[in-house]
Write a protein that holds these residues in place. Sequence first.
Motif, PDB file in Angstrom:
ATOM      1  N   PRO A   1       1.779  -6.850   5.579  1.00 38.87           N
ATOM      2  CA  PRO A   1       0.586  -7.707   5.645  1.00 38.87           C
ATOM      3  C   PRO A   1       0.095  -7.865   7.075  1.00 38.87           C
ATOM      4  CG  PRO A   1       2.275  -8.672   4.245  1.00 38.87           C
ATOM      5  CD  PRO A   1       2.912  -7.517   4.923  1.00 38.87           C
ATOM      6  N   GLY A   2      -1.207  -7.897   7.227  1.00 39.63           N
ATOM      7  CA  GLY A   2      -1.803  -8.010   8.545  1.00 39.63           C
ATOM      8  C   GLY A   2      -1.885  -9.439   9.034  1.00 39.63           C
TER       9      GLY A   2
ATOM     10  N   LEU B   1      -3.447   7.746   6.721  1.00 38.11           N
ATOM     11  CA  LEU B   1      -4.711   7.184   6.246  1.00 38.11           C
ATOM     12  C   LEU B   1      -5.363   8.097   5.205  1.00 38.11           C
ATOM     13  CD1 LEU B   1      -6.301   5.756   9.529  1.00 38.11           C
ATOM     14  CD2 LEU B   1      -5.074   4.539   7.733  1.00 38.11           C
ATOM     15  N   ARG B   2      -5.279   9.394   5.408  1.00 37.48           N
ATOM     16  CA  ARG B   2      -5.861  10.310   4.417  1.00 37.48           C
ATOM     17  C   ARG B   2      -5.032  10.301   3.130  1.00 37.48           C
ATOM     18  NH1 ARG B   2      -9.158  14.039   2.734  1.00 37.48           N
ATOM     19  NH2 ARG B   2      -8.427  16.045   1.932  1.00 37.48           N
ATOM     20  N   ALA B   3      -3.699  10.225   3.250  1.00 39.95           N
ATOM     21  CA  ALA B   3      -2.872  10.155   2.048  1.00 39.95           C
ATOM     22  C   ALA B   3      -3.189   8.897   1.238  1.00 39.95           C
ATOM     23  CB  ALA B   3      -1.396  10.184   2.433  1.00 39.95           C
TER      24      ALA B   3
ATOM     25  N   GLY C   1      -5.492  -2.716   9.820  1.00 36.46           N
ATOM     26  CA  GLY C   1      -4.907  -3.462  10.914  1.00 36.46           C
ATOM     27  C   GLY C   1      -5.112  -4.957  10.831  1.00 36.46           C
ATOM     28  N   ARG C   2      -5.981  -5.440   9.933  1.00 37.96           N
ATOM     29  CA  ARG C   2      -6.216  -6.866   9.772  1.00 37.96           C
ATOM     30  C   ARG C   2      -5.562  -7.386   8.505  1.00 37.96           C
ATOM     31  NH1 ARG C   2     -10.723  -8.096   8.387  1.00 37.96           N
ATOM     32  NH2 ARG C   2     -10.748 -10.261   9.146  1.00 37.96           N
ATOM     33  N   LEU C   3      -5.933  -6.762   7.376  1.00 40.85           N
ATOM     34  CA  LEU C   3      -5.324  -7.169   6.106  1.00 40.85           C
ATOM     35  C   LEU C   3      -4.020  -6.424   5.837  1.00 40.85           C
ATOM     36  CD1 LEU C   3      -8.549  -7.336   3.903  1.00 40.85           C
ATOM     37  CD2 LEU C   3      -7.390  -9.204   5.095  1.00 40.85           C
ATOM     38  N   VAL C   4      -3.999  -5.146   6.194  1.00 41.34           N
ATOM     39  CA  VAL C   4      -2.804  -4.313   5.996  1.00 41.34           C
ATOM     40  C   VAL C   4      -2.559  -3.541   7.281  1.00 41.34           C
ATOM     41  CG1 VAL C   4      -1.728  -2.483   4.637  1.00 41.34           C
ATOM     42  CG2 VAL C   4      -3.279  -4.099   3.527  1.00 41.34           C
ATOM     43  N   GLU C   5      -1.317  -3.583   7.756  1.00 42.54           N
ATOM     44  CA  GLU C   5      -0.933  -2.875   8.967  1.00 42.54           C
ATOM     45  C   GLU C   5      -0.036  -1.699   8.613  1.00 42.54           C
ATOM     46  OE1 GLU C   5      -0.839  -5.867  12.750  1.00 42.54           O
ATOM     47  OE2 GLU C   5       0.882  -5.918  11.410  1.00 42.54           O
TER      48      GLU C   5
END
Length: 531
Positions: free
Chosen positions: A104-105, A416-418, A435-439
């Motif tokens: 969690p971000g 990120l592509r996966a 990076g905010r909601l999910v890191e």
Amino acid sequence: MTDHAAPPPSNFPPLGDADSSGPQSLLDRYRAARERRSVWETHWQDCYDHALPNGQPFRGGGTPGEKRVDRLFDGTAPDAVEQLAASLLSELTPPWSRWFGFQPGPALTGAERDRVAPMLDRAAGIVQAHFDRSNFAVEVHQAFLDLVTVGTASLLMEEAAPGAPSSLRFTAVPLAEAVLEEGPDGRLDATFRRSEATLAQILHRFPAAELPEELRKRGADEPESRFPLVESVLPDGLAYRWGVVLDSGLADPSWLAQGRFAQSPFVNFRWLKAPGETYGRSPVMKSLPDIKTANKVVELVLKNASIAVTGIWQADDDGVLNPATIRLVPGTIIPKAVGSAGLTPLANPGRFDVSQLVLDDLRSRIRHALLVDRLGPVEQARMTATEVMERSSEMARLLGATYGRLQAEMLTPLLLRAVAILRRRGEIPDIAVDGRLVELQHRSPLAQAQAQRDVQATLRWLDTTRQLGPEAAATVDAAATARWLGEAFGVPAKLIRAEEPPVPTPVPVPAPPPVAPAVAPVPVDAGVSHG
């Protein structure tokens, strides 16, 4: 590519005006980029010849199965390249091991983190399973071999066909086929790839393409004929434009397919980069003089050994002895005339006794430059905890700068592509790794080794505070420390309880003063007379 099938031409937005973005314009841009790359090719070929002889050559296409080690006499560099590539594979993307995670971000509250953490951990496990079931380990190892040898590598990441064991499919693109351009942000985000295919392969990959009649006739008459294709992925704002141009030479260049990506399918990355250059530089380039010298020394040693074994001889031409028919093997009887000197050995003008000393020094420098003596296999059967920590610290120090570049240019775009592919196929929840909601959390052995120094400093501080007494120990927030250590060790987020917001202390409210009860007036009965 499976995940970018071209839509019908009527629905597809044009790549721009016909003059600037037509097939011929794209070929012109490709040829200009290839011309700029040509200054590297001789250097790259030298590196391949001496350190990775099985790599695809730049001069000609080469023949499958041909011998490419005729000029190679010393195997130190090829062995060191393979060991360094294997070390990168095990330290960055170890097969069948969790080398990344989602957490969690900072924009989520404690309750939201507790609710989202198990879902993110399951999503990371699904993505990892697709990597493990695919050919990722095989192809990324080949890409690491190119990275170590010539400093630049390209990995193509496609979406597999439905029903395949994994939704992901990878191809290590040889640098002989890839032509790259650097964008304004310093990334290799513009990619051209030239390949050749038969008519049957073109029809299988692009069934809706309109092919010239000359090409169909040539393919029907000569089924083994191969026709050049130029594939391009170019940045277009926040997305990427993809196109394939047929450059057969039998007709004008034409589009075979066009499409659009959110992330580029080509993941291009470098070992290190010199200012002002597009392509990367490698540790083999740095040690190439030593590699060439060691190769020449071994060649001279072998020549000297052959002279020492067979010797150099001279004989009188007396009409009896024919030097052309003499074989210098044990048990041979060589006739000679009476009174003739026969065969006389020619004195060797010098000896090569210092060759071994020079060769040992060269091989040591090659291994040192390719990090074999520091990242190679452990010689001791068992290592103490301190030795393990020191080795991890040394590894993080040596590969720190390179790991930072690989994390930015390879690992993050790859993941990120996966995530985008698996999210579109509905295999993971609709998450955005922003990076905010999910890191994105890197958990590879090298990433954990870089965090060991901070962990050790924190543990020493905790020991010191305990020795100072209860007052010092009272300054430690045990829950916050445990959460930080869990994140540093790569513990799954679902095992770490989120920090609860502080409960506000209720403020006593004074009671209101008592109020006298109101007395209702007695109504006057109008119907009663008084008096």
